[in-house]
Design a protein around this motif. Structure first.
Motif, PDB file in Angstrom:
ATOM      1  N   LEU A 168     -47.910 -70.213-106.044  1.00 21.84           N
ATOM      2  CA  LEU A 168     -46.585 -69.661-106.322  1.00 21.84           C
ATOM      3  C   LEU A 168     -46.741 -68.313-107.016  1.00 21.84           C
ATOM      4  O   LEU A 168     -47.423 -68.205-108.033  1.00 21.84           O
ATOM      5  CB  LEU A 168     -45.788 -70.614-107.220  1.00 21.84           C
ATOM      6  N   ILE A 169     -46.115 -67.299-106.446  1.00 17.77           N
ATOM      7  CA  ILE A 169     -46.082 -65.983-107.077  1.00 17.77           C
ATOM      8  C   ILE A 169     -44.616 -65.621-107.268  1.00 17.77           C
ATOM      9  O   ILE A 169     -43.902 -65.351-106.301  1.00 17.77           O
ATOM     10  CB  ILE A 169     -46.807 -64.917-106.232  1.00 17.77           C
ATOM     11  N   THR A 170     -44.171 -65.654-108.514  1.00 13.11           N
ATOM     12  CA  THR A 170     -42.789 -65.271-108.806  1.00 13.11           C
ATOM     13  C   THR A 170     -42.754 -63.760-109.003  1.00 13.11           C
ATOM     14  O   THR A 170     -43.751 -63.148-109.375  1.00 13.11           O
ATOM     15  CB  THR A 170     -42.254 -65.986-110.051  1.00 13.11           C
ATOM     16  N   GLY A 171     -41.620 -63.176-108.727  1.00 12.49           N
ATOM     17  CA  GLY A 171     -41.509 -61.729-108.852  1.00 12.49           C
ATOM     18  C   GLY A 171     -42.275 -60.996-107.765  1.00 12.49           C
ATOM     19  O   GLY A 171     -42.704 -59.858-107.954  1.00 12.49           O
ATOM     20  N   SER A 172     -42.424 -61.636-106.621  1.00  9.25           N
ATOM     21  CA  SER A 172     -43.258 -61.076-105.560  1.00  9.25           C
ATOM     22  C   SER A 172     -42.654 -59.843-104.892  1.00  9.25           C
ATOM     23  O   SER A 172     -43.305 -59.208-104.072  1.00  9.25           O
ATOM     24  CB  SER A 172     -43.546 -62.136-104.502  1.00  9.25           C
ATOM     25  N   ARG A 173     -41.429 -59.492-105.233  1.00  8.51           N
ATOM     26  CA  ARG A 173     -40.825 -58.284-104.665  1.00  8.51           C
ATOM     27  C   ARG A 173     -40.994 -57.079-105.588  1.00  8.51           C
ATOM     28  O   ARG A 173     -40.694 -55.956-105.211  1.00  8.51           O
ATOM     29  CB  ARG A 173     -39.333 -58.494-104.397  1.00  8.51           C
ATOM     30  N   GLY A 174     -41.504 -57.324-106.797  1.00  3.25           N
ATOM     31  CA  GLY A 174     -41.762 -56.236-107.740  1.00  3.25           C
ATOM     32  C   GLY A 174     -43.143 -55.635-107.518  1.00  3.25           C
ATOM     33  O   GLY A 174     -43.936 -56.106-106.698  1.00  3.25           O
ATOM     34  N   MET A 226     -46.050 -57.725-105.698  1.00  3.62           N
ATOM     35  CA  MET A 226     -46.526 -57.279-104.387  1.00  3.62           C
ATOM     36  C   MET A 226     -48.031 -57.058-104.393  1.00  3.62           C
ATOM     37  O   MET A 226     -48.717 -57.385-103.425  1.00  3.62           O
ATOM     38  CB  MET A 226     -45.794 -56.003-103.946  1.00  3.62           C
ATOM     39  N   ALA A 227     -48.556 -56.527-105.490  1.00  2.00           N
ATOM     40  CA  ALA A 227     -50.006 -56.320-105.602  1.00  2.00           C
ATOM     41  C   ALA A 227     -50.737 -57.662-105.611  1.00  2.00           C
ATOM     42  O   ALA A 227     -51.802 -57.797-104.991  1.00  2.00           O
ATOM     43  CB  ALA A 227     -50.331 -55.511-106.858  1.00  2.00           C
ATOM     44  N   LEU A 228     -50.184 -58.652-106.315  1.00  3.99           N
ATOM     45  CA  LEU A 228     -50.803 -59.983-106.344  1.00  3.99           C
ATOM     46  C   LEU A 228     -50.818 -60.623-104.961  1.00  3.99           C
ATOM     47  O   LEU A 228     -51.823 -61.206-104.542  1.00  3.99           O
ATOM     48  CB  LEU A 228     -50.072 -60.900-107.321  1.00  3.99           C
ATOM     49  N   VAL A 229     -49.708 -60.520-104.239  1.00  6.88           N
ATOM     50  CA  VAL A 229     -49.629 -61.075-102.889  1.00  6.88           C
ATOM     51  C   VAL A 229     -50.669 -60.402-101.996  1.00  6.88           C
ATOM     52  O   VAL A 229     -51.421 -61.068-101.279  1.00  6.88           O
ATOM     53  CB  VAL A 229     -48.205 -60.914-102.296  1.00  6.88           C
ATOM     54  N   GLU A 230     -50.717 -59.088-102.053  1.00  7.97           N
ATOM     55  CA  GLU A 230     -51.679 -58.343-101.230  1.00  7.97           C
ATOM     56  C   GLU A 230     -53.112 -58.760-101.546  1.00  7.97           C
ATOM     57  O   GLU A 230     -53.922 -58.977-100.639  1.00  7.97           O
ATOM     58  CB  GLU A 230     -51.492 -56.851-101.472  1.00  7.97           C
ATOM     59  N   GLU A 231     -53.439 -58.883-102.816  1.00  6.34           N
ATOM     60  CA  GLU A 231     -54.795 -59.264-103.231  1.00  6.34           C
ATOM     61  C   GLU A 231     -55.135 -60.687-102.792  1.00  6.34           C
ATOM     62  O   GLU A 231     -56.233 -60.956-102.295  1.00  6.34           O
ATOM     63  CB  GLU A 231     -54.943 -59.125-104.742  1.00  6.34           C
ATOM     64  N   ARG A 232     -54.217 -61.623-102.985  1.00  5.99           N
ATOM     65  CA  ARG A 232     -54.465 -63.014-102.567  1.00  5.99           C
ATOM     66  C   ARG A 232     -54.666 -63.088-101.052  1.00  5.99           C
ATOM     67  O   ARG A 232     -55.553 -63.787-100.574  1.00  5.99           O
ATOM     68  CB  ARG A 232     -53.306 -63.924-102.968  1.00  5.99           C
ATOM     69  N   GLU A 233     -53.851 -62.364-100.293  1.00  8.78           N
ATOM     70  CA  GLU A 233     -53.989 -62.362 -98.838  1.00  8.78           C
ATOM     71  C   GLU A 233     -55.323 -61.745 -98.426  1.00  8.78           C
ATOM     72  O   GLU A 233     -56.004 -62.243 -97.538  1.00  8.78           O
ATOM     73  CB  GLU A 233     -52.828 -61.615 -98.181  1.00  8.78           C
ATOM     74  N   ARG A 234     -55.707 -60.668 -99.090  1.00  5.43           N
ATOM     75  CA  ARG A 234     -56.977 -60.004 -98.791  1.00  5.43           C
ATOM     76  C   ARG A 234     -58.160 -60.935 -99.028  1.00  5.43           C
ATOM     77  O   ARG A 234     -59.141 -60.921 -98.305  1.00  5.43           O
ATOM     78  CB  ARG A 234     -57.115 -58.746 -99.650  1.00  5.43           C
ATOM     79  N   ARG A 235     -58.032 -61.800-100.014  1.00  7.51           N
ATOM     80  CA  ARG A 235     -59.106 -62.733-100.343  1.00  7.51           C
ATOM     81  C   ARG A 235     -59.038 -64.040 -99.541  1.00  7.51           C
ATOM     82  O   ARG A 235     -59.822 -64.940 -99.771  1.00  7.51           O
ATOM     83  CB  ARG A 235     -59.094 -63.035-101.829  1.00  7.51           C
ATOM     84  N   GLY A 236     -58.075 -64.140 -98.645  1.00  6.68           N
ATOM     85  CA  GLY A 236     -58.032 -65.285 -97.753  1.00  6.68           C
ATOM     86  C   GLY A 236     -57.049 -66.379 -98.106  1.00  6.68           C
ATOM     87  O   GLY A 236     -57.013 -67.412 -97.446  1.00  6.68           O
ATOM     88  N   LEU A 281     -49.128 -68.875 -99.588  1.00  8.04           N
ATOM     89  CA  LEU A 281     -48.454 -68.236-100.705  1.00  8.04           C
ATOM     90  C   LEU A 281     -46.972 -68.573-100.680  1.00  8.04           C
ATOM     91  O   LEU A 281     -46.316 -68.472 -99.645  1.00  8.04           O
ATOM     92  CB  LEU A 281     -48.627 -66.717-100.636  1.00  8.04           C
ATOM     93  N   LEU A 282     -46.468 -68.973-101.825  1.00  9.08           N
ATOM     94  CA  LEU A 282     -45.039 -69.237-101.998  1.00  9.08           C
ATOM     95  C   LEU A 282     -44.464 -68.044-102.748  1.00  9.08           C
ATOM     96  O   LEU A 282     -44.848 -67.798-103.892  1.00  9.08           O
ATOM     97  CB  LEU A 282     -44.823 -70.535-102.769  1.00  9.08           C
ATOM     98  N   THR A 283     -43.588 -67.302-102.112  1.00  6.81           N
ATOM     99  CA  THR A 283     -43.032 -66.089-102.701  1.00  6.81           C
ATOM    100  C   THR A 283     -41.505 -66.126-102.617  1.00  6.81           C
ATOM    101  O   THR A 283     -40.889 -65.326-101.915  1.00  6.81           O
ATOM    102  CB  THR A 283     -43.582 -64.838-101.991  1.00  6.81           C
ATOM    103  N   PRO A 284     -40.897 -67.046-103.352  1.00  5.89           N
ATOM    104  CA  PRO A 284     -39.437 -67.184-103.261  1.00  5.89           C
ATOM    105  C   PRO A 284     -38.695 -65.989-103.863  1.00  5.89           C
ATOM    106  O   PRO A 284     -39.150 -65.372-104.826  1.00  5.89           O
ATOM    107  CB  PRO A 284     -39.158 -68.442-104.082  1.00  5.89           C
ATOM    108  N   SER A 285     -37.555 -65.696-103.280  1.00  6.87           N
ATOM    109  CA  SER A 285     -36.665 -64.683-103.851  1.00  6.87           C
ATOM    110  C   SER A 285     -35.944 -65.317-105.051  1.00  6.87           C
ATOM    111  O   SER A 285     -36.002 -66.525-105.263  1.00  6.87           O
ATOM    112  CB  SER A 285     -35.635 -64.244-102.810  1.00  6.87           C
ATOM    113  N   ARG A 286     -35.242 -64.496-105.803  1.00  5.47           N
ATOM    114  CA  ARG A 286     -34.480 -65.031-106.933  1.00  5.47           C
ATOM    115  C   ARG A 286     -33.394 -65.988-106.450  1.00  5.47           C
ATOM    116  O   ARG A 286     -33.070 -66.972-107.114  1.00  5.47           O
ATOM    117  CB  ARG A 286     -33.865 -63.913-107.752  1.00  5.47           C
ATOM    118  N   ALA A 287     -32.834 -65.727-105.265  1.00  7.30           N
ATOM    119  CA  ALA A 287     -31.815 -66.623-104.711  1.00  7.30           C
ATOM    120  C   ALA A 287     -32.416 -67.998-104.412  1.00  7.30           C
ATOM    121  O   ALA A 287     -31.743 -69.014-104.523  1.00  7.30           O
ATOM    122  CB  ALA A 287     -31.207 -66.020-103.448  1.00  7.30           C
ATOM    123  N   GLU A 288     -33.682 -68.046-104.016  1.00  7.81           N
ATOM    124  CA  GLU A 288     -34.354 -69.307-103.706  1.00  7.81           C
ATOM    125  C   GLU A 288     -34.852 -70.021-104.958  1.00  7.81           C
ATOM    126  O   GLU A 288     -34.880 -71.248-105.000  1.00  7.81           O
ATOM    127  CB  GLU A 288     -35.541 -69.054-102.777  1.00  7.81           C
TER     128      GLU A 288
END
Length: 67
Positions: A13-19, A23-33, A37-44
């Motif tokens: 779970l990465i909260t704040g994934s649109r900030g 976004m850097a955390l999501v990119e890094e996790r994806e790069r590492r395989g 990833l759970l990246t819910p919006s504030r509405a979710e």
């Protein structure tokens, strides 16, 4: 698969994934395989709303496996 103790097959779970940091955390996790990833919006998932948090983490929630 684990690298340095991190389970890349487990849901992450990465909260704040649109900030900027999120976004850097999501990119890094994806790069590492990391592929689950759970990246819910504030509405979710509104972390300021207890009911929203409870609902999000209920077993059977569409993004989470049944417990």
């Amino acid at each position: 698969m684990t690298k340095k103790g991190f389970d890349f097959t487990a849901p992450t779970l990465i909260t704040g994934s649109r900030g900027m940091l999120g976004m850097a955390l999501v990119e890094e996790r994806e790069r590492r395989g990391c592929r689950m990833l759970l990246t819910p919006s504030r509405a979710e998932l509104d972390l300021l709303n207890g009911r929203s948090v409870e609902d999000y983490f209920q077993p059977g929630h569409p993004v989470l496996p049944d417990a």
